[in-house]
Design a protein around this motif. Structure first.
Motif, PDB file in Angstrom:
ATOM      1  N   ASP A 179      27.778  33.292 -25.068  1.00  0.00           N
ATOM      2  CA  ASP A 179      29.083  32.968 -25.665  1.00  0.00           C
ATOM      3  C   ASP A 179      30.163  33.997 -25.342  1.00  0.00           C
ATOM      4  O   ASP A 179      31.184  34.055 -26.029  1.00  0.00           O
ATOM      5  N   ILE A 180      29.968  34.771 -24.304  1.00  0.00           N
ATOM      6  CA  ILE A 180      30.919  35.847 -23.990  1.00  0.00           C
ATOM      7  C   ILE A 180      32.336  35.313 -23.797  1.00  0.00           C
ATOM      8  O   ILE A 180      33.313  35.912 -24.256  1.00  0.00           O
ATOM      9  N   ALA A 181      32.465  34.168 -23.138  1.00  0.00           N
ATOM     10  CA  ALA A 181      33.788  33.618 -22.830  1.00  0.00           C
ATOM     11  C   ALA A 181      34.597  33.286 -24.089  1.00  0.00           C
ATOM     12  O   ALA A 181      35.836  33.267 -24.049  1.00  0.00           O
ATOM     13  N   LEU A 182      33.920  33.021 -25.196  1.00  0.00           N
ATOM     14  CA  LEU A 182      34.631  32.681 -26.437  1.00  0.00           C
ATOM     15  C   LEU A 182      35.546  33.802 -26.911  1.00  0.00           C
ATOM     16  O   LEU A 182      36.525  33.553 -27.621  1.00  0.00           O
ATOM     17  N   TRP A 183      35.227  35.023 -26.538  1.00  0.00           N
ATOM     18  CA  TRP A 183      35.960  36.170 -27.065  1.00  0.00           C
ATOM     19  C   TRP A 183      37.162  36.558 -26.205  1.00  0.00           C
ATOM     20  O   TRP A 183      37.880  37.506 -26.527  1.00  0.00           O
ATOM     21  N   GLU A 184      37.388  35.776 -25.144  1.00  0.00           N
ATOM     22  CA  GLU A 184      38.504  36.089 -24.247  1.00  0.00           C
ATOM     23  C   GLU A 184      39.849  35.969 -24.958  1.00  0.00           C
ATOM     24  O   GLU A 184      40.748  36.788 -24.761  1.00  0.00           O
ATOM     25  N   LYS A 185      40.004  34.961 -25.804  1.00  0.00           N
ATOM     26  CA  LYS A 185      41.311  34.769 -26.466  1.00  0.00           C
ATOM     27  C   LYS A 185      41.641  35.882 -27.454  1.00  0.00           C
ATOM     28  O   LYS A 185      42.792  36.050 -27.850  1.00  0.00           O
ATOM     29  N   TYR A 186      40.612  36.642 -27.874  1.00  0.00           N
ATOM     30  CA  TYR A 186      40.842  37.785 -28.767  1.00  0.00           C
ATOM     31  C   TYR A 186      40.871  39.117 -28.006  1.00  0.00           C
ATOM     32  O   TYR A 186      40.976  40.172 -28.620  1.00  0.00           O
ATOM     33  N   ASP A 187      40.747  39.027 -26.669  1.00  0.00           N
ATOM     34  CA  ASP A 187      40.697  40.228 -25.826  1.00  0.00           C
ATOM     35  C   ASP A 187      39.525  41.134 -26.224  1.00  0.00           C
ATOM     36  O   ASP A 187      39.657  42.354 -26.306  1.00  0.00           O
ATOM     37  N   LEU A 188      38.367  40.510 -26.454  1.00  0.00           N
ATOM     38  CA  LEU A 188      37.187  41.262 -26.904  1.00  0.00           C
ATOM     39  C   LEU A 188      36.009  41.159 -25.938  1.00  0.00           C
ATOM     40  O   LEU A 188      34.911  41.618 -26.250  1.00  0.00           O
ATOM     41  N   VAL A 189      36.235  40.583 -24.768  1.00  0.00           N
ATOM     42  CA  VAL A 189      35.136  40.393 -23.802  1.00  0.00           C
ATOM     43  C   VAL A 189      34.509  41.719 -23.405  1.00  0.00           C
ATOM     44  O   VAL A 189      33.283  41.859 -23.354  1.00  0.00           O
ATOM     45  N   SER A 190      35.337  42.729 -23.147  1.00  0.00           N
ATOM     46  CA  SER A 190      34.799  44.035 -22.719  1.00  0.00           C
ATOM     47  C   SER A 190      33.969  44.677 -23.830  1.00  0.00           C
ATOM     48  O   SER A 190      32.988  45.371 -23.554  1.00  0.00           O
ATOM     49  N   TYR A 191      34.337  44.443 -25.070  1.00  0.00           N
ATOM     50  CA  TYR A 191      33.586  44.981 -26.210  1.00  0.00           C
ATOM     51  C   TYR A 191      32.203  44.339 -26.292  1.00  0.00           C
ATOM     52  O   TYR A 191      31.202  45.009 -26.538  1.00  0.00           O
ATOM     53  N   VAL A 192      32.165  43.017 -26.109  1.00  0.00           N
ATOM     54  CA  VAL A 192      30.896  42.300 -26.162  1.00  0.00           C
ATOM     55  C   VAL A 192      29.989  42.760 -25.015  1.00  0.00           C
ATOM     56  O   VAL A 192      28.798  43.027 -25.223  1.00  0.00           O
ATOM     57  N   LYS A 193      30.554  42.867 -23.832  1.00  0.00           N
ATOM     58  CA  LYS A 193      29.766  43.304 -22.671  1.00  0.00           C
ATOM     59  C   LYS A 193      29.227  44.714 -22.873  1.00  0.00           C
ATOM     60  O   LYS A 193      28.111  45.036 -22.445  1.00  0.00           O
ATOM     61  N   GLN A 194      30.011  45.567 -23.523  1.00  0.00           N
ATOM     62  CA  GLN A 194      29.574  46.947 -23.765  1.00  0.00           C
ATOM     63  C   GLN A 194      28.335  46.998 -24.649  1.00  0.00           C
ATOM     64  O   GLN A 194      27.369  47.694 -24.329  1.00  0.00           O
ATOM     65  N   ILE A 195      28.317  46.253 -25.744  1.00  0.00           N
ATOM     66  CA  ILE A 195      27.162  46.335 -26.639  1.00  0.00           C
ATOM     67  C   ILE A 195      25.938  45.621 -26.045  1.00  0.00           C
ATOM     68  O   ILE A 195      24.803  46.010 -26.314  1.00  0.00           O
ATOM     69  N   ILE A 196      26.169  44.611 -25.194  1.00  0.00           N
ATOM     70  CA  ILE A 196      25.050  43.971 -24.498  1.00  0.00           C
ATOM     71  C   ILE A 196      24.446  44.941 -23.495  1.00  0.00           C
ATOM     72  O   ILE A 196      23.219  45.080 -23.397  1.00  0.00           O
ATOM     73  N   SER A 197      25.304  45.646 -22.759  1.00  0.00           N
ATOM     74  CA  SER A 197      24.844  46.638 -21.791  1.00  0.00           C
ATOM     75  C   SER A 197      24.044  47.746 -22.470  1.00  0.00           C
ATOM     76  O   SER A 197      23.007  48.191 -21.972  1.00  0.00           O
ATOM     77  N   CYS A 198      24.535  48.193 -23.628  1.00  0.00           N
ATOM     78  CA  CYS A 198      23.833  49.239 -24.378  1.00  0.00           C
ATOM     79  C   CYS A 198      22.445  48.759 -24.805  1.00  0.00           C
ATOM     80  O   CYS A 198      21.466  49.495 -24.700  1.00  0.00           O
ATOM     81  N   LYS A 199      22.378  47.520 -25.259  1.00  0.00           N
ATOM     82  CA  LYS A 199      21.090  46.945 -25.674  1.00  0.00           C
ATOM     83  C   LYS A 199      20.128  46.870 -24.500  1.00  0.00           C
ATOM     84  O   LYS A 199      18.926  47.180 -24.638  1.00  0.00           O
ATOM     85  N   GLU A 200      20.620  46.504 -23.338  1.00  0.00           N
ATOM     86  CA  GLU A 200      19.773  46.420 -22.140  1.00  0.00           C
ATOM     87  C   GLU A 200      19.237  47.794 -21.746  1.00  0.00           C
ATOM     88  O   GLU A 200      18.054  47.933 -21.387  1.00  0.00           O
ATOM     89  N   ILE A 201      20.075  48.799 -21.840  1.00  0.00           N
ATOM     90  CA  ILE A 201      19.643  50.176 -21.515  1.00  0.00           C
ATOM     91  C   ILE A 201      18.570  50.634 -22.475  1.00  0.00           C
ATOM     92  O   ILE A 201      17.561  51.227 -22.076  1.00  0.00           O
ATOM     93  N   LEU A 202      18.773  50.369 -23.762  1.00  0.00           N
ATOM     94  CA  LEU A 202      17.796  50.772 -24.778  1.00  0.00           C
ATOM     95  C   LEU A 202      16.459  50.057 -24.574  1.00  0.00           C
ATOM     96  O   LEU A 202      15.398  50.647 -24.813  1.00  0.00           O
ATOM     97  N   GLU A 203      16.498  48.805 -24.154  1.00  0.00           N
ATOM     98  CA  GLU A 203      15.277  48.033 -23.948  1.00  0.00           C
ATOM     99  C   GLU A 203      14.444  48.590 -22.790  1.00  0.00           C
ATOM    100  O   GLU A 203      13.227  48.466 -22.767  1.00  0.00           O
ATOM    101  N   LYS A 204      15.110  49.219 -21.823  1.00  0.00           N
ATOM    102  CA  LYS A 204      14.423  49.752 -20.632  1.00  0.00           C
ATOM    103  C   LYS A 204      13.786  51.122 -20.902  1.00  0.00           C
ATOM    104  O   LYS A 204      12.977  51.594 -20.110  1.00  0.00           O
ATOM    105  N   GLN A 205      14.209  51.753 -21.948  1.00  0.00           N
ATOM    106  CA  GLN A 205      13.701  53.111 -22.234  1.00  0.00           C
ATOM    107  C   GLN A 205      12.275  53.071 -22.805  1.00  0.00           C
ATOM    108  O   GLN A 205      11.860  52.129 -23.413  1.00  0.00           O
TER     109      GLN A 205
END
Length: 205
Positions: A179-205
């Protein structure tokens, strides 16, 4: 003379007793008013204006929600520049609560109204429906303003389903991927991508 004196004393006693009864009644009424006035129907939340981020996805990995609710804008006042930050007070009627964590100093106790001075740069008007995101700061509820009050169309707005899913998953960012695209109208896409990226990094550790 004795009869007149007795009548006079009797009248005085009657006045005194009536006065005492009236005074006691006033005391009782006053006591009832004081008890009822102790109840507050408003939740006042401080504005953490110095936080660098605001909205539903703050921090590197997604800060935990303390209080999230759907509401209706009641009023937004004019800006107050007398403080060392620009203050703009608003009132929201709390319609339904999605998250209400009891923290060290604060807790939601079924209040019907939310008040904060965080409404600078929030484009809302009386009657607008919103979703509001609050966090914990020093044991209190806090709101960083701006994107922490998002206008929605109705209680079936497209962003509500992913938010509810995110909350149900204990804020697992992976549930937001589709649902990342839903947040475009609020200018929050980069925020969503950031926390997803953080979760992916933590999962690899």
């Amino acid at each position: 003379m004795k009869t007149i004196l007795q009548v006079f004393i009797g009248l005085n006693l009657c006045v005194i007793m009536c006065f005492r009864g009236s005074a006691q009644e006033k005391i009782d009424i006053k006591s009832d008013v004081e008890i009822s006035s102790d109840h507050s129907d408003t939740l006042t939340v401080n504005y953490t204006y110095w936080w660098p981020q605001s909205g539903p996805f703050i921090g590197q990995c997604g800060e935990r929600y303390a209080f999230v609710f759907l509401g209706t804008i009641i009023s937004v006042e004019e800006e107050d520049e007398r403080l060392h930050y620009i203050s703009k007070k608003g009132v929201i009627k709390i319609d339904s609560v999605l998250v209400a964590n009891a923290i060290k100093k604060d807790r939601y106790e079924k209040q019907h109204f939310f008040v904060s001075d965080c409404f600078e740069d929030i484009e809302v008007a009386e009657g607008d429906l919103v979703i509001v995101f609050c966090y914990e700061y020093e044991g209190n509820y806090s709101i960083p303003g701006a994107k922490s009050v998002l206008k929605i169309t109705n209680d079936e707005d497209p962003i509500l389903e992913p938010i509810k899913r995110y909350i149900a998953s204990k804020q697992n960012a992976f549930v937001l991927k589709k649902d990342i695209a839903l947040w475009e109208k609020y200018d929050l896409v980069s925020y969503v991508k950031q926390i997803i990226s953080c979760k992916e990094i933590l999962e690899k550790q």
